[in-house]
Scaffold this active site. Structure first.
Site, mmCIF file in Angstrom:
data_model
loop_
_atom_site.group_PDB
_atom_site.id
_atom_site.type_symbol
_atom_site.label_atom_id
_atom_site.label_comp_id
_atom_site.label_asym_id
_atom_site.label_seq_id
_atom_site.Cartn_x
_atom_site.Cartn_y
_atom_site.Cartn_z
ATOM 1 N N GLY A 47 1.713 13.100 -6.594
ATOM 2 C CA GLY A 47 0.908 12.259 -5.718
ATOM 3 C C GLY A 47 1.330 12.469 -4.277
ATOM 4 N N GLY A 51 -0.416 8.956 2.331
ATOM 5 C CA GLY A 51 0.489 7.828 2.428
ATOM 6 C C GLY A 51 1.944 8.132 2.185
ATOM 7 N N TYR A 52 2.557 7.306 1.323
ATOM 8 C CA TYR A 52 3.987 7.451 1.054
ATOM 9 C C TYR A 52 4.315 8.770 0.354
ATOM 10 C CZ TYR A 52 5.329 2.742 2.520
ATOM 11 O OH TYR A 52 5.606 1.625 3.254
ATOM 12 N N PHE A 73 -4.819 15.320 -6.194
ATOM 13 C CA PHE A 73 -6.089 15.183 -6.903
ATOM 14 C C PHE A 73 -7.155 14.999 -5.832
ATOM 15 C CE2 PHE A 73 -8.821 12.657 -10.076
ATOM 16 C CZ PHE A 73 -9.314 13.820 -10.651
ATOM 17 N N ALA A 111 -3.048 14.220 -12.594
ATOM 18 C CA ALA A 111 -1.612 14.117 -12.884
ATOM 19 C C ALA A 111 -1.339 13.393 -14.192
ATOM 20 C CB ALA A 111 -0.897 13.391 -11.736
ATOM 21 N N TYR A 223 5.772 -2.303 -4.571
ATOM 22 C CA TYR A 223 5.693 -3.285 -3.480
ATOM 23 C C TYR A 223 5.845 -4.667 -4.092
ATOM 24 C CZ TYR A 223 3.887 -6.095 0.381
ATOM 25 O OH TYR A 223 3.745 -7.032 1.376
ATOM 26 N N TYR A 233 -0.336 -10.516 -6.260
ATOM 27 C CA TYR A 233 0.431 -9.278 -6.316
ATOM 28 C C TYR A 233 1.625 -9.424 -7.260
ATOM 29 C CZ TYR A 233 1.287 -4.551 -4.870
ATOM 30 O OH TYR A 233 1.403 -3.189 -4.891
ATOM 31 N N VAL A 270 -1.153 -0.016 5.615
ATOM 32 C CA VAL A 270 -2.573 0.186 5.384
ATOM 33 C C VAL A 270 -2.769 1.450 4.554
ATOM 34 C CG1 VAL A 270 -4.833 0.537 6.438
ATOM 35 C CG2 VAL A 270 -3.150 -0.931 7.566
#
Length: 393
Positions: A47, A51-52, A73, A111, A223, A233, A270
């Site tokens: 991945g 982002g991260y 992907f 993946a 998170y 969450y 974000v």
């Protein structure tokens, strides 16, 4: 082709190749400006295009001097349709890394599939022999599991309905939103998609194929957030999935001697995923304002460079009582959260522009897709069909 952003809901359906390239270059330059770290040299990032995950690949490559293989992907550009931002990011990263003498190859596919796991194993065997770090950074709304069933995740509570403030960031209109409670089937499906099962399957496949070094490290991302967002969450369907992820870290540690598994709890940022969660965008716009005022704000690359320092091979990895790496330590400072609680109680459409960082939120949102990047001419014609070097070799 002149490329402009086209936003639908929380998604941007276009991406800018030169903007994405400039954003990747900026992240690379940030890491280059920092001290090198003693670390891993053959790093697989599952991945790695946004982002991260992207920031992890950049940080490992330029902080450790690591060879990196990335699993993506993403869709290439067509005659009248831009590629996905992840495609452009990966093409740019490979170009820069190779120019700097770093190995960089990518594999594009699902993946979750055994086929891509097998393809990755072949790549490691042929090019490296063995990998010494595996970063697992997948965020997907659905997953086809080994049992042949496609599971879909939901963003719901697990106890009872939850009502709180939310914001429509297109209009800055603040309203109340009620989030329904998930069924047991929905909870289990979300765990199947966002829990730790696939992470464990990756480590099993890599270990069975003998392509992981003794002493290898694997890290997955999570998170937690503040109590304000716990119902949707930490205590919601996503939180139940993340609890399963934590169990997987312990399971990997127990099953595979010589491999260390951790979960890194990262700061709210974000992303395509976070923009879709009710309540969270309003929280993040307040968080950005507070953290920037206090000089504590970090983007993906700042977080991931700091993570690479913490998990370097030069010392013991610092964890909390649950064995989690807390990269959200700045976000969760008492002084930050206390101020956000005060702002949350008083926020309204009349003061939102003053007490929240709406502009900062949108800047990061558009930046994900390569828009609003300094130095890029968005009125110029650009080539939208860009090759990822390793996918055309």
């Amino acid at each position: 082709m002149v490329v402009q952003p086209k936003v639908k809901g929380f998604m941007c359906t276009t991406a800018h190749p030169e903007g994405c390239k400039a954003a990747v270059k900026k992240q690379i330059e940030y890491v280059k400006s920092k001290p090198k770290a003693e670390g891993y040299k053959k790093v697989l990032v599952i991945g790695s295009s946004m982002g991260y995950g992207l920031a992890s690949r950049i940080a490992a490559a330029y902080a450790y001097g690591a060879d990196t293989a990335g699993i993506i992907f993403d869709k290439p550009g067509k005659e009248k349709r831009t590629a996905s931002a992840g495609w452009y990011n990966t093409a740019a990263f490979e170009e820069f890394a190779r120019k700097d003498g770093l190995y960089a190859k990518s594999l594009n596919g699902d993946a979750y599939s055994q086929e891509l796991k097998d393809e990755t194993i072949r790549l490691i065997k042929n090019d490296w022999g063995k990998a010494d770090m595996v970063i697992y950074s997948i965020a997907a709304p659905r997953r086809k599991a080994p049992d042949g069933v496609t599971y879909r995740s939901v963003l719901k509570t697990t106890d009872k309905e939850y009502t709180n403030k939310t914001i429509d960031l297109m209009t800055n209109k603040i309203s109340e939103v009620t989030i329904p409670c998930a069924t047991e089937e929905e909870i289990n499906d979300t765990i199947k998609v966002m829990g730790g099962e696939d992470w464990e399957l990756w480590i099993k496949a890599l270990t069975d194929a003998d392509v992981l070094e003794k002493g290898a490290l694997t890290v997955a991302y999570s998170y937690i957030g503040p109590e304000l967002t716990y119902p949707i969450y930490y205590n919601g369907t996503i939180g139940r999935a993340k609890a399963d992820l934590y169990k997987s870290a312990d399971s990997i540690d127990a099953k595979y001697p010589g491999i260390s598994a951790y979960v890194s709890v990262n700061k709210a940022l974000v992303t395509q995923s976070s923009a879709a969660i009710p309540v969270v965008p309003l929280y993040m716009s307040l968080l950005y304002k507070v953290m920037k005022d206090k000089g504590l704000h970090e983007g993906c690359i700042e977080q991931m460079y700091r993570l690479m320092e913490r998990i370097s091979t030069s010392g013991r990895i610092p964890v909390d009582e649950k064995r989690l790496i807390r990269m959200d330590d700045y976000e969760m400072k008492e002084e930050v959260q206390n101020e956000i609680i005060k702002l949350w109680e008083n926020v309204s459409e009349n003061n939102i522009k003053e007490i929240a960082d709406i502009d900062g939120y949108w800047k990061e949102f558009y930046g994900i897709f390569g828009f609003g990047i300094e130095g890029v001419d968005y009125d110029a014609d650009v080539e939208i069909q860009v090759d990822i070097p390793s996918l055309t070799e």
